[in-house]
Design a protein around this motif. Sequence first.
Motif, PDB file in Angstrom:
ATOM      1  N   LEU A 134      -3.987 -13.687   4.908  1.00  0.00           N
ATOM      2  CA  LEU A 134      -4.243 -12.666   5.631  1.00  0.00           C
ATOM      3  C   LEU A 134      -3.119 -11.576   5.703  1.00  0.00           C
ATOM      4  CD1 LEU A 134      -6.338 -11.246   7.550  1.00  0.00           C
ATOM      5  CD2 LEU A 134      -5.428 -12.337   9.478  1.00  0.00           C
ATOM      6  N   VAL A 135      -2.052 -12.230   5.827  1.00  0.00           N
ATOM      7  CA  VAL A 135      -0.600 -11.161   5.871  1.00  0.00           C
ATOM      8  C   VAL A 135      -0.646 -10.551   4.207  1.00  0.00           C
ATOM      9  CG1 VAL A 135       1.798 -11.130   5.541  1.00  0.00           C
ATOM     10  CG2 VAL A 135       0.607 -12.649   7.207  1.00  0.00           C
ATOM     11  N   LYS A 136      -0.949 -11.439   3.496  1.00  0.00           N
ATOM     12  CA  LYS A 136      -1.072 -10.822   1.913  1.00  0.00           C
ATOM     13  C   LYS A 136      -1.940  -9.672   1.804  1.00  0.00           C
ATOM     14  CE  LYS A 136      -1.926 -12.050  -3.043  1.00  0.00           C
ATOM     15  NZ  LYS A 136      -2.292 -13.174  -3.970  1.00  0.00           N
ATOM     16  N   ALA A 137      -3.106  -9.809   2.501  1.00  0.00           N
ATOM     17  CA  ALA A 137      -4.128  -8.728   2.637  1.00  0.00           C
ATOM     18  C   ALA A 137      -3.636  -7.512   3.095  1.00  0.00           C
ATOM     19  CB  ALA A 137      -5.460  -9.188   2.983  1.00  0.00           C
ATOM     20  N   HIS A 138      -2.978  -7.775   4.302  1.00  0.00           N
ATOM     21  CA  HIS A 138      -2.474  -6.391   5.115  1.00  0.00           C
ATOM     22  C   HIS A 138      -1.394  -5.760   4.327  1.00  0.00           C
ATOM     23  CE1 HIS A 138      -4.587  -8.049   8.845  1.00  0.00           C
ATOM     24  NE2 HIS A 138      -5.099  -6.754   8.770  1.00  0.00           N
ATOM     25  N   ASP A 139      -0.625  -6.687   3.556  1.00  0.00           N
ATOM     26  CA  ASP A 139       0.832  -6.140   2.634  1.00  0.00           C
ATOM     27  C   ASP A 139      -0.034  -5.195   1.582  1.00  0.00           C
ATOM     28  OD1 ASP A 139       2.514  -7.458   4.431  1.00  0.00           O
ATOM     29  OD2 ASP A 139       2.888  -8.948   3.269  1.00  0.00           O
ATOM     30  N   HIS A 140      -1.153  -5.842   0.918  1.00  0.00           N
ATOM     31  CA  HIS A 140      -1.577  -5.123  -0.132  1.00  0.00           C
ATOM     32  C   HIS A 140      -2.330  -3.837   0.150  1.00  0.00           C
ATOM     33  CE1 HIS A 140      -3.912  -4.493  -3.886  1.00  0.00           C
ATOM     34  NE2 HIS A 140      -4.948  -4.640  -3.257  1.00  0.00           N
ATOM     35  N   VAL A 141      -2.829  -3.925   1.769  1.00  0.00           N
ATOM     36  CA  VAL A 141      -3.419  -2.547   1.994  1.00  0.00           C
ATOM     37  C   VAL A 141      -2.361  -1.327   1.900  1.00  0.00           C
ATOM     38  CG1 VAL A 141      -4.650  -1.435   4.003  1.00  0.00           C
ATOM     39  CG2 VAL A 141      -5.617  -3.507   2.931  1.00  0.00           C
ATOM     40  N   GLU A 142      -1.127  -1.867   2.928  1.00  0.00           N
ATOM     41  CA  GLU A 142       0.062  -1.070   2.923  1.00  0.00           C
ATOM     42  C   GLU A 142       0.680  -0.623   1.646  1.00  0.00           C
ATOM     43  OE1 GLU A 142       4.314  -1.287   4.874  1.00  0.00           O
ATOM     44  OE2 GLU A 142       2.540  -1.797   6.294  1.00  0.00           O
ATOM     45  N   ALA A 143       0.322  -1.299   0.733  1.00  0.00           N
ATOM     46  CA  ALA A 143       1.109  -0.753  -0.679  1.00  0.00           C
ATOM     47  C   ALA A 143       0.165   0.040  -1.266  1.00  0.00           C
ATOM     48  CB  ALA A 143       1.161  -2.205  -1.714  1.00  0.00           C
ATOM     49  N   MET A 144      -1.001  -0.256  -1.196  1.00  0.00           N
ATOM     50  CA  MET A 144      -2.093   1.027  -1.787  1.00  0.00           C
ATOM     51  C   MET A 144      -1.803   2.068  -1.171  1.00  0.00           C
ATOM     52  SD  MET A 144      -3.656  -0.825  -4.346  1.00  0.00           S
ATOM     53  CE  MET A 144      -1.919  -1.267  -4.647  1.00  0.00           C
ATOM     54  N   LEU A 145      -1.756   2.063   0.042  1.00  0.00           N
ATOM     55  CA  LEU A 145      -1.853   3.397   0.838  1.00  0.00           C
ATOM     56  C   LEU A 145      -0.270   4.102   0.458  1.00  0.00           C
ATOM     57  CD1 LEU A 145      -2.706   2.369   4.351  1.00  0.00           C
ATOM     58  CD2 LEU A 145      -4.286   3.501   2.676  1.00  0.00           C
ATOM     59  N   THR A 146       0.495   3.242   0.256  1.00  0.00           N
ATOM     60  CA  THR A 146       1.928   3.844   0.021  1.00  0.00           C
ATOM     61  C   THR A 146       1.918   4.561  -1.445  1.00  0.00           C
ATOM     62  OG1 THR A 146       3.156   2.281   1.413  1.00  0.00           O
ATOM     63  CG2 THR A 146       4.279   3.246  -0.304  1.00  0.00           C
ATOM     64  N   GLU A 147       1.464   3.842  -2.338  1.00  0.00           N
ATOM     65  CA  GLU A 147       1.293   4.198  -3.844  1.00  0.00           C
ATOM     66  C   GLU A 147       0.361   5.012  -4.251  1.00  0.00           C
ATOM     67  OE1 GLU A 147       1.022   0.557  -6.149  1.00  0.00           O
ATOM     68  OE2 GLU A 147       2.704  -0.313  -4.923  1.00  0.00           O
ATOM     69  N   HIS A 148      -0.738   5.256  -3.355  1.00  0.00           N
ATOM     70  CA  HIS A 148      -1.845   6.005  -4.061  1.00  0.00           C
ATOM     71  C   HIS A 148      -2.505   6.780  -2.791  1.00  0.00           C
ATOM     72  CE1 HIS A 148      -2.201   3.408  -7.315  1.00  0.00           C
ATOM     73  NE2 HIS A 148      -2.392   2.215  -6.589  1.00  0.00           N
ATOM     74  N   GLY A 149      -1.911   6.928  -1.705  1.00  0.00           N
ATOM     75  CA  GLY A 149      -2.173   7.839  -0.735  1.00  0.00           C
ATOM     76  C   GLY A 149      -3.688   7.531   0.005  1.00  0.00           C
ATOM     77  N   GLY A 150      -4.045   6.328  -0.393  1.00  0.00           N
ATOM     78  CA  GLY A 150      -5.521   6.184   0.359  1.00  0.00           C
ATOM     79  C   GLY A 150      -5.987   4.587  -0.216  1.00  0.00           C
ATOM     80  N   ILE A 151      -7.124   4.029   0.212  1.00  0.00           N
ATOM     81  CA  ILE A 151      -7.671   2.949  -0.507  1.00  0.00           C
ATOM     82  C   ILE A 151      -9.064   2.890  -0.457  1.00  0.00           C
ATOM     83  CG2 ILE A 151      -7.426   1.694   2.041  1.00  0.00           C
ATOM     84  CD1 ILE A 151      -6.774  -0.785   0.255  1.00  0.00           C
ATOM     85  N   THR A 152      -9.484   2.350  -1.255  1.00  0.00           N
ATOM     86  CA  THR A 152     -11.116   2.191  -1.531  1.00  0.00           C
ATOM     87  C   THR A 152     -11.445   0.742  -0.739  1.00  0.00           C
ATOM     88  OG1 THR A 152     -11.475   3.655  -3.023  1.00  0.00           O
ATOM     89  CG2 THR A 152     -13.357   2.185  -2.621  1.00  0.00           C
ATOM     90  N   ILE A 153     -12.175   0.592   0.110  1.00  0.00           N
ATOM     91  CA  ILE A 153     -12.506  -0.830   0.517  1.00  0.00           C
ATOM     92  C   ILE A 153     -14.167  -1.058   0.150  1.00  0.00           C
ATOM     93  CG2 ILE A 153     -12.728  -2.391   2.643  1.00  0.00           C
ATOM     94  CD1 ILE A 153     -10.144  -0.869   3.528  1.00  0.00           C
ATOM     95  N   GLY A 154     -14.275  -2.145  -0.299  1.00  0.00           N
ATOM     96  CA  GLY A 154     -15.844  -2.538  -0.502  1.00  0.00           C
ATOM     97  C   GLY A 154     -16.358  -3.504   0.466  1.00  0.00           C
ATOM     98  N   PHE A 155     -17.526  -3.294   0.808  1.00  0.00           N
ATOM     99  CA  PHE A 155     -18.342  -4.259   1.538  1.00  0.00           C
ATOM    100  C   PHE A 155     -19.243  -5.177   0.874  1.00  0.00           C
ATOM    101  CE2 PHE A 155     -17.047  -0.313   3.972  1.00  0.00           C
ATOM    102  CZ  PHE A 155     -16.134  -1.000   5.003  1.00  0.00           C
ATOM    103  N   ALA A 156     -19.605  -6.318   1.562  1.00  0.00           N
ATOM    104  CA  ALA A 156     -20.727  -7.002   1.012  1.00  0.00           C
ATOM    105  C   ALA A 156     -21.962  -6.053   1.028  1.00  0.00           C
ATOM    106  CB  ALA A 156     -21.284  -8.425   1.687  1.00  0.00           C
ATOM    107  N   GLY A 157     -22.751  -6.077  -0.095  1.00  0.00           N
ATOM    108  CA  GLY A 157     -23.969  -5.116  -0.256  1.00  0.00           C
ATOM    109  C   GLY A 157     -23.668  -4.386  -1.226  1.00  0.00           C
ATOM    110  N   GLY A 158     -22.629  -4.113  -1.447  1.00  0.00           N
ATOM    111  CA  GLY A 158     -22.260  -2.744  -2.419  1.00  0.00           C
ATOM    112  C   GLY A 158     -21.663  -1.481  -2.015  1.00  0.00           C
ATOM    113  N   ALA A 159     -21.865  -1.227  -0.543  1.00  0.00           N
ATOM    114  CA  ALA A 159     -21.163  -0.127   0.206  1.00  0.00           C
ATOM    115  C   ALA A 159     -19.672  -0.028   0.127  1.00  0.00           C
ATOM    116  CB  ALA A 159     -21.730   0.093   1.428  1.00  0.00           C
ATOM    117  N   GLU A 160     -19.134   1.102  -0.096  1.00  0.00           N
ATOM    118  CA  GLU A 160     -17.649   1.414  -0.074  1.00  0.00           C
ATOM    119  C   GLU A 160     -17.250   2.400   0.808  1.00  0.00           C
ATOM    120  OE1 GLU A 160     -16.487   3.821  -4.120  1.00  0.00           O
ATOM    121  OE2 GLU A 160     -16.793   1.255  -4.170  1.00  0.00           O
ATOM    122  N   ALA A 161     -16.028   2.432   1.086  1.00  0.00           N
ATOM    123  CA  ALA A 161     -15.443   3.707   1.781  1.00  0.00           C
ATOM    124  C   ALA A 161     -14.173   3.819   1.512  1.00  0.00           C
ATOM    125  CB  ALA A 161     -15.429   3.353   3.201  1.00  0.00           C
ATOM    126  N   ARG A 162     -13.608   5.166   1.274  1.00  0.00           N
ATOM    127  CA  ARG A 162     -12.425   5.405   0.671  1.00  0.00           C
ATOM    128  C   ARG A 162     -11.663   6.260   2.056  1.00  0.00           C
ATOM    129  NH1 ARG A 162      -8.330   4.706  -2.945  1.00  0.00           N
ATOM    130  NH2 ARG A 162      -7.019   6.336  -3.383  1.00  0.00           N
TER     131      ARG A 162
END
Length: 330
Positions: A134-162
């Motif tokens: 879980l720590v790794k997942a939160h670290d990854h989210v922060e890294a994506m936000l830092t490197e790309h200025g945002g993150i796309t998160i996908g949900f079960a069923g195919g929906a996603e949010a940027r």
Amino acid sequence: MHRLALAALLALMGAPAAAQTIDYAAERAAIGRYQDADQRLQDVGWQLAAANAPYCPRVVPSIGLQLQDMASYGAPAIARAALGLKRDFAVQTAARGSPAARAGVFTRNREVVRLERFDPNAWPAGSAMDWQRLVKAHDHVEAMLTEHGGITIGFAGGAEARVQPVPVCATRFELMGEGRKAVADGSRVVIGMGFPAFDYPEEEVFAALVAHELAHNVLGHDAWLDRNGRSARNVRRIEREADRLVPWLLANAGYDPAAAVTFMTRWGSAHDAGLKLRRTHEGWDERAEAMAAELPAVKAWLTAEGQADWAKQFRREINPAEGAARAASR
């Protein structure tokens, strides 16, 4: 993130699943109580960390999202079944007012299958109560936000949010499933679910507890103690400094700065441990007086500027650079 599982789930670890009669409704309710407490902590923590970001020495991008990982529970399969999940990762909380909350899609227990390009469910997990993934997942989210200025998160069923982040003071807020302590370690504020302030109905009074621990982090106390020693005198100095900063942090977050005094009076008069505590902390009445002494300056800055710039106007108890040269030469 919860490094300690709920007591109800911990009790299930000792017997084989086939021999148990599992009350999934009770398990779901236990998890729900934990999530309710975590939501309160994340809401307050976000408000404090986002509002005070202009004055914090270090900020990070954040969307205010807390994930949960079934591997961190004592009985992952039971937790999955209780919540009706097929996978391990799901939404835990979206802090009130955060980009995640404003997106409107991060509902509690919604399954998460992608963090940018990676599915966290595919990452290897350890045995029960594995909090590292879980720590790794939160670290990854922060890294994506830092490197790309945002993150796309996908949900079960195919929906996603940027989602795009905003800057917040560099502290994560973490609820422990048991215990009555509140601590700060430089990068996290960790509060036990049994801490008495969770029973206080006023959000601003609960926020004073969170602000005290946040103050330790934004003032660099843990690193300062590492350099200069954790003597009772030094701990007493940083505790007093954290107490005095609480009204400033509260005011910037839109809370009544006087709630700091209310918290210390209510908590201290009931829970001050007396002489043992006073070796490293002043008495609760002295602590409340120190907080109250900051109120005129805080209110004056609010009236004049609309915010209380503690980075420039707050009087320090310690020299924050003390010991830095000595530590660098080692």
